[in-house]
Enzyme design. Structure first.
Site, PDB file in Angstrom:
ATOM      1  N   THR A  91     -56.454 -59.982  46.073  1.00 39.02           N
ATOM      2  CA  THR A  91     -57.076 -58.743  46.562  1.00 39.02           C
ATOM      3  C   THR A  91     -57.451 -58.894  48.028  1.00 39.02           C
ATOM      4  OG1 THR A  91     -57.849 -58.029  44.409  1.00 39.02           O
ATOM      5  CG2 THR A  91     -59.088 -57.238  46.294  1.00 39.02           C
ATOM      6  N   ASN A 124     -47.307 -55.235  37.980  1.00 35.97           N
ATOM      7  CA  ASN A 124     -48.218 -55.924  37.071  1.00 35.97           C
ATOM      8  C   ASN A 124     -48.294 -55.296  35.687  1.00 35.97           C
ATOM      9  OD1 ASN A 124     -49.400 -53.861  38.742  1.00 35.97           O
ATOM     10  ND2 ASN A 124     -51.357 -54.299  37.784  1.00 35.97           N
ATOM     11  N   THR A 182     -51.821 -65.424  44.334  1.00 32.05           N
ATOM     12  CA  THR A 182     -53.103 -66.007  43.938  1.00 32.05           C
ATOM     13  C   THR A 182     -52.934 -67.079  42.878  1.00 32.05           C
ATOM     14  OG1 THR A 182     -55.349 -65.450  43.255  1.00 32.05           O
ATOM     15  CG2 THR A 182     -53.594 -64.307  42.106  1.00 32.05           C
ATOM     16  N   GLY A 183     -53.947 -67.939  42.777  1.00 33.30           N
ATOM     17  CA  GLY A 183     -53.879 -69.074  41.861  1.00 33.30           C
ATOM     18  C   GLY A 183     -53.979 -68.718  40.387  1.00 33.30           C
ATOM     19  N   THR A 206     -65.992 -71.518  54.912  1.00 34.15           N
ATOM     20  CA  THR A 206     -65.745 -72.873  54.406  1.00 34.15           C
ATOM     21  C   THR A 206     -64.662 -72.823  53.335  1.00 34.15           C
ATOM     22  OG1 THR A 206     -67.995 -73.580  54.884  1.00 34.15           O
ATOM     23  CG2 THR A 206     -66.816 -74.827  53.196  1.00 34.15           C
ATOM     24  N   CYS A 245     -57.780 -54.548  36.130  1.00 33.58           N
ATOM     25  CA  CYS A 245     -58.663 -54.055  37.175  1.00 33.58           C
ATOM     26  C   CYS A 245     -59.003 -52.585  36.984  1.00 33.58           C
ATOM     27  CB  CYS A 245     -58.053 -54.282  38.540  1.00 33.58           C
ATOM     28  SG  CYS A 245     -57.859 -56.021  38.860  1.00 33.58           S
TER      29      CYS A 245
END
Lengths: 378, 413
Positions: free
Chosen positions: B84, B163, B211-212, B252, B337
């Site tokens: 996203t 999707n 994405t993972g 980070t 979603c």
């Protein structure tokens, strides 16, 4: 011996936090937005975490929005707080974290805002009268000032700034990344509109944080898509991160008094040891416990040709410390914070930052090694 | 122990067939992440000590693994918090960076909500967006795409694979059209990467999001590929700060997440060839198994489709009842979603399905841990549920009596 004195950059994760995260990773792998059993179970993990965080900060769960970390939280507060409230003037200081400073200068460059800097003294204390003056002489403002400086530890009087901002109807964002979980933040009492947190600064995981948005302030998302976070932040939730964050904050609050006095003692001890063993030692920022973050001690060593080698030599001796923020430690440009308070550029400065996992033996070891490294020991 | 007709099996219920929403993490991924939670906990931006170097090294290694699965180079990978954020950064970042050149972008009505919402945001700030329709099989019309391009067009954003229905868009042809007109091409490849071969060079992709957690990696970590050569593409940062990720995304780095994402990509790449064959066979078995019932329809193009997805409409079945009757299966009627809303899937509606049929559709998403026993069980559960609901349905009865339901003019009450 390997001594980690860079806890302001990131902290080791707490074992209990890790245990909670692993359990979620292995058993609760669904997508919280899915309506089937796998999804519903994970949704409750997210909402229980939100409730727990909200309770600790004395706010409503609907005021807590999970983000990917402190930087995203700061960016959301600043960009959306300014844009969605039609604000054209912002006030900050020259010693803020880059997540705040660079975001504001980006908006200034785009012509969205006029940016004013409030004066800070040589210890990093904000000039509250000047802040009031700036608020008086400008349009409705957005004020962004950090609770504790990440490099020198000087604390802001958040209550006072909140009251001043309220007087001028300004929006107040406080970057609390360094203090969340280290001090009690009673947000229903403080007059602050936005507060940011990064879990990895309080023995939680990286990649997760939150933004508190006071219910009186309305903002639109920084990241669009999906209806996650009540339409405020699109993207599949980092469920184990969220569970870990909540656990880390719970532990931090539970053990706060104990750890605060323990770490403060370590800091005071190191300060005394340094003064005792070295000539011409100074400290950047406040060191008075009332005015200074107890996890950070920024030491200004005597001028020397070997100054540039300090951190390198510390590392060789197994001590991890930092010259300033990790976020800018890759560049060769000096610390904007030390420049901002007018520190001497010729004196090598090292930030030592502690945690509940730091020991007195590690401080002794560090002071011993410093005696070998710093050329002018007594 | 469960008894269902003659099928006696031991299965853990509910059976997870929603691998397009998210995937369970592969134990090998979790194992790779472990040390970066504990003794290797450093901040990858700490340049003055070994904790930082170890973290940075791990990030660099993972960046290589992530780049490799899409045929990119390390320097072209920007780590984000997920797809996203990647899609937001690609669309809003390109719009801001190339504003001088034009203010028009082209996308498709069947895109994921985060692409559409980013496009709506562009419209709100003064940009123009063309939303291409799709053909009944879910694919876009290439001529329509080319016709939509104007001299103000700066970006075409078309997802690699959908999707909800799994159809794979003609990405090579789309990129050729984009480049012929000097337009950048972004693709949301969240569902495709790790499932089918994706190659940014061969496919002519300028920006790519993934994405993972859709490929057995962790949640909270994704990437945006930004091309560095022919042409060199730039995006304006949407999150400013310490200047991480070459200034395009500050914050980070989520080191354990990135390590896990890298490992997940490596495993997916190694196992893709055999796994896609296995999954396609299971998917086909499932599809065949449930479509033996009359009045069932497979949605979307079945030739150009991801190997692990099928989306089936069961006519004359009430949608909510269907989900309830199938509660032993964790399936979805569309994107996670948007699944909290009661609206029927906008993807299915754009294929031409009416509200009723869109409501009575189920997406089966198989995955690495799906077994043949689970598929057999899913077929039985589905058939039983559909048959049962149809028995209760007056519409089904009328259909069986040969009444043409479409010709009936329903009286208003």
């Amino acid at each position: 011996m390997r001594v980690y004195l860079d806890n302001a950059a990131t902290t080791p994760i707490d074992k209990e936090v890790l245990a909670v995260m692993f359990s979620v990773m292995e058993k609760q792998y669904g997508n919280p937005s899915s309506i089937h059993a796998h999804g519903r179970e994970v949704r409750s993990v997210v909402e229980l975490a939100r409730k727990s965080v909200a309770k600790l900060l004395n706010v409503s769960p609907s005021e807590i929005f999970f983000t990917s970390g402190g930087t995203e939280a700061d960016n959301t507060a600043i960009r959306c707080g300014i844009h969605d409230n039609g604000i054209t003037h912002a006030i900050t200081s020259k010693i803020e974290h880059h997540a705040v400073g660079h975001t504001l200068t980006a908006l200034e460059k785009k012509g969205v805002i006029k940016l004013s800097y409030v004066n800070v003294d040589e210890k990093g204390n904000v000039d509250y009268n000047h802040l009031e003056e700036l608020l008086q002489n400008n349009e409705r403002s957005f004020v962004s000032l950090m609770h504790a400086n990440n490099e020198i530890g000087t604390l802001l009087d958040v209550e006072r700034v909140g009251n001043i901002c309220e007087k001028y109807n300004a929006l107040f964002h406080c970057d609390t990344v360094q203090t969340m979980g280290h001090y009690v933040h009673d947000l229903s009492h403080l007059k602050v509109h936005f507060v940011a947190c990064a879990a990895h600064k309080l023995h939680g995981p990286k990649g997760i944080g939150f933004l508190y948005v006071n219910h009186k302030v309305k903002i639109k998302p920084l990241i669009y898509g999906g209806s996650q976070e009540r339409n405020m932040r699109g993207g599949t939730e980092n469920v184990y991160g969220i569970a870990g964050l909540a656990k880390a904050l719970e532990i931090a609050y539970h053990e706060m008094d104990e750890h605060a006095s323990y770490v403060q003692e370590l800091k005071t001890y190191m300060k005394e040891q340094l003064l005792e063993n070295f000539d011409d030692i100074e400290f950047n920022g406040e060191t008075d416990p009332e005015k200074s973050l107890y996890t950070v001690l920024n030491v200004s060593f005597p001028e020397s040709d070997m100054g540039d080698m300090m951190l390198f030599n510390l590392d060789i001796n197994g001590i991890s410390a930092s010259g300033g923020s990790a976020c800018s430690s890759g560049s060769n440009i000096g610390s904007h914070v030390l420049t901002g308070i007018g520190a001497s550029p010729n004196r090598p400065s090292v930030r030592f930052s502690f945690s509940k996992m730091t020991t007195k033996e590690e401080i002794d070891y560090t002071v011993e090694k410093l005696k070998q490294i710093v050329p002018v020991a007594v | 122990m469960l008894y269902l007709d003659n099928l006696q099996i031991m299965l853990e219920l509910p059976i997870y067939l929603d691998n397009n929403a998210t995937t369970p993490m592969d134990p090998r991924v979790l194992e790779a992440m472990l040390p970066y939670f504990t003794n290797k906990f450093g901040n990858a931006a700490s340049r003055n000590h070994s904790f930082g170097w170890v973290a940075e090294e791990a990030v660099d290694y993972a960046r290589g693994q992530v780049a490799k699965i899409i045929g990119a180079t390390e320097k072209e990978i920007i780590f984000t918090s997920g797809a996203t954020e990647s899609n937001n950064l690609a669309i809003k970042g390109v719009y801001e960076m190339y504003q001088q050149k034009g203010n028009h972008i082209i996308t498709v009505v069947t895109e994921h909500k985060c692409v559409l919402d980013s496009a709506h945001h562009i419209e709100r700030i003064g940009g123009k967006v063309t939303y291409l329709q799709v053909k009944p099989d879910g694919l876009i019309d290439l001529k329509e795409l080319e016709d939509a391009i104007t001299d103000k067009t700066i970006l075409i954003s078309v997802m690699y694979a959908n999707n909800e229905i799994g159809v794979i868009q003609p990405v090579k042809e789309i990129s050729a059209i984009a480049h012929k007109h000097g337009v950048l091409f972004h693709t949301d490849a969240t569902q495709a990467v790790g499932k089918i071969p994706v190659d940014v060079i061969a496919d002519g992709i300028d920006l790519l999001s993934f994405t993972g957690h859709k490929l057995y990696g962790p949640k909270g970590c994704g990437a945006l590929y930004v091309r560095r050569k022919n042409p060199r593409v730039k995006v304006t940062a949407q999150i400013d700060g310490g200047g991480h990720e070459r200034g395009m995304r500050s914050g980070t780095l989520n080191v354990p997440g990135i390590v896990g994402f890298g490992k997940a990509c490596e495993i997916a790449m190694e196992e893709m060839a055999s796994e896609s064959v296995r999954l396609a066979a299971l998917r086909d078995k499932l599809e065949k198994g449930v479509t033996v019932m009359e009045e069932t329809y497979v949605n979307g193009n079945t030739q150009n489709r991801l190997p692990h997805v099928c989306n089936v409409s069961f006519k004359y079945v009430e949608g909510e009842g269907l989900m309830m009757a199938m509660k032993d299966l964790a399936v979805s009627s569309g994107s996670a979603c948007t699944s909290a809303s009661l609206e029927p899937s906008y993807v299915l509606k754009s294929l031409g399905l009416n509200d009723d049929l869109a409501h009575s559709s189920i997406r089966f998403g198989l995955g690495r841990f799906t077994t043949e026993e689970e598929v057999d069980y899913a077929i039985e559960v589905t058939k039983k549920a559909v048959t049962h609901l149809r028995e209760l349905s007056p519409l089904w009865e009328m259909f069986k009596e040969g009444i043409d339901l479409d010709s009936i003019e329903w009286a208003e009450h």
